[in-house]
Design a protein around this motif. Structure first.
Motif, PDB file in Angstrom:
ATOM      1  N   LEU A  37       0.828  -1.215   0.000  1.00 23.20           N
ATOM      2  CA  LEU A  37       0.000   0.000   0.000  1.00 23.20           C
ATOM      3  C   LEU A  37       0.859   1.260   0.000  1.00 23.20           C
ATOM      4  N   TRP A  38       1.963   1.245   0.766  1.00 24.85           N
ATOM      5  CA  TRP A  38       2.841   2.414   0.856  1.00 24.85           C
ATOM      6  C   TRP A  38       3.480   2.703  -0.502  1.00 24.85           C
ATOM      7  N   LYS A  39       3.954   1.660  -1.183  1.00 26.10           N
ATOM      8  CA  LYS A  39       4.555   1.850  -2.513  1.00 26.10           C
ATOM      9  C   LYS A  39       3.530   2.420  -3.478  1.00 26.10           C
ATOM     10  N   GLN A  40       2.308   1.887  -3.425  1.00 26.09           N
ATOM     11  CA  GLN A  40       1.247   2.363  -4.311  1.00 26.09           C
ATOM     12  C   GLN A  40       0.919   3.828  -4.015  1.00 26.09           C
ATOM     13  N   ALA A  41       0.773   4.174  -2.738  1.00 25.66           N
ATOM     14  CA  ALA A  41       0.447   5.551  -2.374  1.00 25.66           C
ATOM     15  C   ALA A  41       1.573   6.500  -2.774  1.00 25.66           C
ATOM     16  N   SER A  42       2.821   6.065  -2.613  1.00 27.81           N
ATOM     17  CA  SER A  42       3.961   6.902  -3.002  1.00 27.81           C
ATOM     18  C   SER A  42       3.974   7.140  -4.505  1.00 27.81           C
ATOM     19  N   ALA A  43       3.713   6.087  -5.270  1.00 27.99           N
ATOM     20  CA  ALA A  43       3.685   6.218  -6.732  1.00 27.99           C
ATOM     21  C   ALA A  43       2.565   7.156  -7.166  1.00 27.99           C
ATOM     22  N   GLU A  44       1.405   7.029  -6.534  1.00 28.46           N
ATOM     23  CA  GLU A  44       0.271   7.894  -6.870  1.00 28.46           C
ATOM     24  C   GLU A  44       0.574   9.355  -6.513  1.00 28.46           C
ATOM     25  N   ALA A  45       1.195   9.573  -5.366  1.00 28.76           N
ATOM     26  CA  ALA A  45       1.532  10.942  -4.959  1.00 28.76           C
ATOM     27  C   ALA A  45       2.554  11.550  -5.910  1.00 28.76           C
ATOM     28  N   LEU A  46       3.541  10.768  -6.312  1.00 28.63           N
ATOM     29  CA  LEU A  46       4.541  11.262  -7.252  1.00 28.63           C
ATOM     30  C   LEU A  46       3.905  11.606  -8.591  1.00 28.63           C
ATOM     31  N   ALA A  47       3.010  10.745  -9.053  1.00 30.45           N
ATOM     32  CA  ALA A  47       2.317  11.016 -10.315  1.00 30.45           C
ATOM     33  C   ALA A  47       1.480  12.288 -10.211  1.00 30.45           C
ATOM     34  N   ALA A  48       0.850  12.499  -9.066  1.00 32.75           N
ATOM     35  CA  ALA A  48       0.006  13.687  -8.885  1.00 32.75           C
ATOM     36  C   ALA A  48       0.829  14.969  -8.905  1.00 32.75           C
ATOM     37  N   VAL A  49       1.976  14.969  -8.238  1.00 34.49           N
ATOM     38  CA  VAL A  49       2.777  16.199  -8.247  1.00 34.49           C
ATOM     39  C   VAL A  49       3.372  16.453  -9.622  1.00 34.49           C
ATOM     40  N   LYS A  50       3.747  15.378 -10.319  1.00 36.46           N
ATOM     41  CA  LYS A  50       4.246  15.566 -11.694  1.00 36.46           C
ATOM     42  C   LYS A  50       3.145  16.115 -12.594  1.00 36.46           C
ATOM     43  N   ALA A  51       1.931  15.581 -12.424  1.00 39.69           N
ATOM     44  CA  ALA A  51       0.798  16.047 -13.225  1.00 39.69           C
ATOM     45  C   ALA A  51       0.470  17.502 -12.924  1.00 39.69           C
ATOM     46  N   ALA A  52       0.784  17.941 -11.723  1.00 29.50           N
ATOM     47  CA  ALA A  52       0.538  19.337 -11.347  1.00 29.50           C
ATOM     48  C   ALA A  52       1.640  20.266 -11.852  1.00 29.50           C
ATOM     49  N   GLY A  53       2.628  19.698 -12.538  1.00 35.82           N
ATOM     50  CA  GLY A  53       3.669  20.520 -13.127  1.00 35.82           C
ATOM     51  C   GLY A  53       4.925  20.679 -12.286  1.00 35.82           C
ATOM     52  N   VAL A  54       5.016  19.926 -11.213  1.00 42.14           N
ATOM     53  CA  VAL A  54       6.202  20.022 -10.362  1.00 42.14           C
ATOM     54  C   VAL A  54       7.346  19.257 -11.024  1.00 42.14           C
ATOM     55  N   GLU A  55       8.501  19.898 -11.104  1.00 46.27           N
ATOM     56  CA  GLU A  55       9.676  19.213 -11.633  1.00 46.27           C
ATOM     57  C   GLU A  55      10.269  18.371 -10.506  1.00 46.27           C
ATOM     58  N   VAL A  56      10.304  17.071 -10.709  1.00 54.84           N
ATOM     59  CA  VAL A  56      10.815  16.145  -9.703  1.00 54.84           C
ATOM     60  C   VAL A  56      12.219  15.727 -10.119  1.00 54.84           C
ATOM     61  N   ILE A  57      13.160  15.946  -9.226  1.00 52.73           N
ATOM     62  CA  ILE A  57      14.543  15.582  -9.498  1.00 52.73           C
ATOM     63  C   ILE A  57      14.917  14.440  -8.569  1.00 52.73           C
ATOM     64  N   ILE A  58      15.262  13.323  -9.144  1.00 57.11           N
ATOM     65  CA  ILE A  58      15.682  12.166  -8.359  1.00 57.11           C
ATOM     66  C   ILE A  58      17.201  12.076  -8.489  1.00 57.11           C
ATOM     67  N   PRO A  59      17.912  12.343  -7.392  1.00 57.89           N
ATOM     68  CA  PRO A  59      19.369  12.400  -7.467  1.00 57.89           C
ATOM     69  C   PRO A  59      20.007  11.027  -7.673  1.00 57.89           C
ATOM     70  N   ASP A  60      21.169  11.060  -8.273  1.00 54.56           N
ATOM     71  CA  ASP A  60      21.984   9.861  -8.429  1.00 54.56           C
ATOM     72  C   ASP A  60      22.698   9.630  -7.097  1.00 54.56           C
ATOM     73  N   LYS A  61      22.396   8.541  -6.427  1.00 56.61           N
ATOM     74  CA  LYS A  61      22.966   8.274  -5.109  1.00 56.61           C
ATOM     75  C   LYS A  61      24.387   7.701  -5.166  1.00 56.61           C
ATOM     76  N   ALA A  62      24.809   7.261  -6.334  1.00 54.32           N
ATOM     77  CA  ALA A  62      26.122   6.619  -6.450  1.00 54.32           C
ATOM     78  C   ALA A  62      27.271   7.520  -5.978  1.00 54.32           C
ATOM     79  N   PRO A  63      27.333   8.790  -6.386  1.00 55.98           N
ATOM     80  CA  PRO A  63      28.440   9.632  -5.913  1.00 55.98           C
ATOM     81  C   PRO A  63      28.448   9.789  -4.383  1.00 55.98           C
ATOM     82  N   PHE A  64      27.279   9.896  -3.783  1.00 55.25           N
ATOM     83  CA  PHE A  64      27.206  10.009  -2.334  1.00 55.25           C
ATOM     84  C   PHE A  64      27.714   8.720  -1.676  1.00 55.25           C
ATOM     85  N   ARG A  65      27.257   7.578  -2.187  1.00 52.74           N
ATOM     86  CA  ARG A  65      27.707   6.299  -1.628  1.00 52.74           C
ATOM     87  C   ARG A  65      29.224   6.156  -1.730  1.00 52.74           C
TER      88      ARG A  65
END
Length: 91
Positions: A37-65
């Motif tokens: 349920l949490w994964k589904q709700a997170s995916a739906e929330a992400l889709a909603a903010v993208k649909a609202a025009g929010v630019e979502v930036i998902i960082p590359d974690k490799a350099p931090f690691r």
């Protein structure tokens, strides 16, 4: 997931062994369901903010690691290192 299931030691100890097994089985099943349920709700929330025009930036974690790898290595063989290894195995 942000939810946690708690039971007092007093209540737990007053349950019959079979009741403890049932409760443990139900808790495990509910945790798996909650993760779904949490994964589904997170995916739906992400889709909603993208649909609202929010630019979502998902960082590359490799350099931090890579940057923190020496720090992680310094904890090998310690309780903190064991905890970090455990966290690393989590989905």
């Amino acid at each position: 997931m942000p939810d946690i299931l708690l039971i007092s030691e007093h209540v737990w100890q007053n349950l019959e062994p079979q009741q403890q097994r049932w409760l443990a089985m139900a808790a495990e099943a509910s945790a798996e369901h909650q993760q779904t349920l949490w994964k589904q709700a997170s995916a739906e929330a992400l889709a909603a903010v993208k649909a609202a025009g929010v630019e979502v930036i998902i960082p590359d974690k490799a350099p931090f690691r890579e940057a923190v790898a020496p720090m992680h290595a310094s904890y090998r063989g310690t309780p903190a290192g064991e905890l970090m290894d455990y966290i690393e195995t989590m989905p």
